[in-house]
Scaffold this motif. Structure first.
Motif, mmCIF file in Angstrom:
data_model
loop_
_atom_site.group_PDB
_atom_site.id
_atom_site.type_symbol
_atom_site.label_atom_id
_atom_site.label_comp_id
_atom_site.label_asym_id
_atom_site.label_seq_id
_atom_site.Cartn_x
_atom_site.Cartn_y
_atom_site.Cartn_z
ATOM 1 N N GLU A 1 2.389 -4.811 8.146
ATOM 2 C CA GLU A 1 1.682 -5.650 7.439
ATOM 3 C C GLU A 1 1.161 -4.795 5.879
ATOM 4 O O GLU A 1 1.353 -5.087 4.901
ATOM 5 N N ALA A 2 0.437 -3.790 6.176
ATOM 6 C CA ALA A 2 0.260 -2.872 5.051
ATOM 7 C C ALA A 2 -0.302 -1.550 5.798
ATOM 8 O O ALA A 2 -0.546 -1.326 6.896
ATOM 9 N N GLY B 1 0.773 -1.205 0.049
ATOM 10 C CA GLY B 1 -0.001 -0.172 0.072
ATOM 11 C C GLY B 1 0.801 1.492 -0.024
ATOM 12 O O GLY B 1 0.199 2.161 -0.146
ATOM 13 N N ILE B 2 1.952 1.051 0.164
ATOM 14 C CA ILE B 2 2.918 2.401 0.351
ATOM 15 C C ILE B 2 2.827 3.339 -0.986
ATOM 16 O O ILE B 2 2.715 4.519 -0.793
ATOM 17 N N LYS C 1 -4.359 4.538 8.401
ATOM 18 C CA LYS C 1 -4.020 3.380 9.495
ATOM 19 C C LYS C 1 -2.806 2.606 8.909
ATOM 20 O O LYS C 1 -2.569 2.501 7.792
ATOM 21 N N VAL C 2 -2.035 2.460 9.911
ATOM 22 C CA VAL C 2 -0.724 1.509 9.709
ATOM 23 C C VAL C 2 -0.972 0.170 10.530
ATOM 24 O O VAL C 2 -1.352 0.313 11.699
ATOM 25 N N LYS C 3 -1.148 -0.899 9.801
ATOM 26 C CA LYS C 3 -1.505 -2.060 10.509
ATOM 27 C C LYS C 3 -0.193 -3.026 10.310
ATOM 28 O O LYS C 3 0.410 -3.129 9.499
ATOM 29 N N PHE C 4 -0.063 -3.829 11.457
ATOM 30 C CA PHE C 4 1.335 -4.417 11.818
ATOM 31 C C PHE C 4 0.719 -6.110 11.765
ATOM 32 O O PHE C 4 -0.085 -6.200 12.138
ATOM 33 N N ILE C 5 1.855 -6.959 11.742
ATOM 34 C CA ILE C 5 1.729 -8.568 11.353
ATOM 35 C C ILE C 5 1.346 -9.067 12.675
ATOM 36 O O ILE C 5 0.855 -10.256 12.715
ATOM 37 N N ASN C 6 1.363 -8.169 13.785
ATOM 38 C CA ASN C 6 1.203 -8.948 15.107
ATOM 39 C C ASN C 6 -0.341 -8.288 15.219
ATOM 40 O O ASN C 6 -0.514 -8.783 16.826
ATOM 41 N N GLY C 7 -1.240 -7.893 14.468
ATOM 42 C CA GLY C 7 -2.296 -7.358 14.635
ATOM 43 C C GLY C 7 -2.594 -6.045 15.485
ATOM 44 O O GLY C 7 -3.602 -5.482 15.498
ATOM 45 N N MET C 8 -1.462 -5.411 15.670
ATOM 46 C CA MET C 8 -1.527 -4.070 16.362
ATOM 47 C C MET C 8 -1.972 -2.986 14.943
ATOM 48 O O MET C 8 -1.491 -3.215 14.032
#
Length: 298
Positions: free
Chosen positions: A198-199, A119-120, A209-216
């Motif tokens: 993650e994306a 998405g960047i 929004k910034v989403k991380f692979i750990n769900g945060m």
């Protein structure tokens, strides 16, 4: 026909170099492949009298200025090779043409290589940028993210903090900060997230929004990213020009490289990535070329 100078690259540096050389009565050609580094940029800032101008409009006005000089030609061709022959250079283009010139200015610029994050590219140039001096005002006092995977993370974070106090630094899984740096950022209430991204999510180019692979997840309204830089052209390398540790073409104060008759200007020397600085460097390097030509012929 033996040209006085060929300029390769139609960005602000090459354009301004062309103007100075044309006004010095030199016979020149500017080769412009028209693949600018700032192609995704909607507005360019920091250039007095041109603040907020579209890059395409800047180039249109520049070429309009250059059109007044009959000793200057602008060619929309790609230069594929340069060979030195005696005291001049033969310039080869992708349409099979060749030109001979006494001097060559490399203003070929750089290419930004963004981190591999989903998405960047959707947000780059609209709400995600590389230079706070260019775009910090538009993002001032918002909730911002700094994305940095290397040792330039601290420098960019410090700079961005001038425009917003609500910062989160994301290293995308990399360990880039020392313990002292982490403590300093903590003291400034700047959060560090070292988890892998993650994306990036948002709408119509505007980050949300910034989403991380750990769900945060963290909500952000824009930000800045550290890109990797690479030369858009291999011409300097093929000519034997010295390259700095950073990857820029090494020059003296007037753009002279270690190859006699070859000059470099603008982003290709890893100067500060601003329109007005690139144009200024183009002017200075062109003055160096004119001075050298006059001294040779005097």
């Amino acid at each position: 026909m033996l040209l006085d100078c060929v300029i390769i690259g139609g960005g602000p540096s090459g354009l301004n170099a062309a103007l100075v050389l044309a006004r010095a009565k030199k016979n020149i050609i500017l080769f412009d492949e028209n693949k600018p580094r700032n192609a995704v940029t909607h507005k360019s800032h920091g250039f007095i009298t041109r603040d907020g101008i579209k890059p395409s409009e800047f180039k249109r006005i520049a070429k309009q200025d250059l059109a007044k000089y009959p000793n200057l030609s602008v060619e929309n061709q790609r230069v594929i090779n340069i060979k030195k022959e005696n005291e001049s250079f033969i310039i080869y283009t992708d349409d099979g043409s060749s030109y001979r010139s006494r001097k060559v200015i490399l203003a070929t610029g750089l290419q930004d290589v963004l981190p591999e994050i989903a998405g960047i590219h959707e947000f780059y140039g609209t709400s995600l940028f590389i230079c706070p001096f260019c775009d910090g005002w538009e993002l001032k006092d918002r909730r911002l993210v700094v994305i940095a995977e290397n040792d330039r993370a601290m420098h960019l974070t410090k700079m961005v903090s001038n425009w917003s106090s609500d910062l989160v630094v994301c290293t995308n899984g990399k360990q880039v900060f020392s313990e002292e740096e982490k403590q300093l950022l903590q003291n400034k209430n700047i959060q560090i997230v070292e988890s892998e991204i993650e994306a990036l999510h948002g709408e119509k180019g505007y980050l949300q929004k910034v989403k991380f692979i750990n769900g945060m997840e963290i909500e952000r309204e824009g930000g800045f990213v550290v890109s990797e830089l690479k030369q858009t052209s291999t011409l300097a390398e093929s000519l034997g020009c010295s390259i700095t540790e950073m990857g820029g073409i090494e020059t003296d104060d007037f753009g002279r490289t270690n190859i006699d008759g070859i000059y470099a200007s603008g982003d290709t020397t890893f100067s500060m990535p601003q329109l007005i600085i690139a144009a200024s460097e183009g002017s200075k390097v062109a003055a160096g070329v004119v001075s050298d030509l006059i001294n040779e012929d005097f």
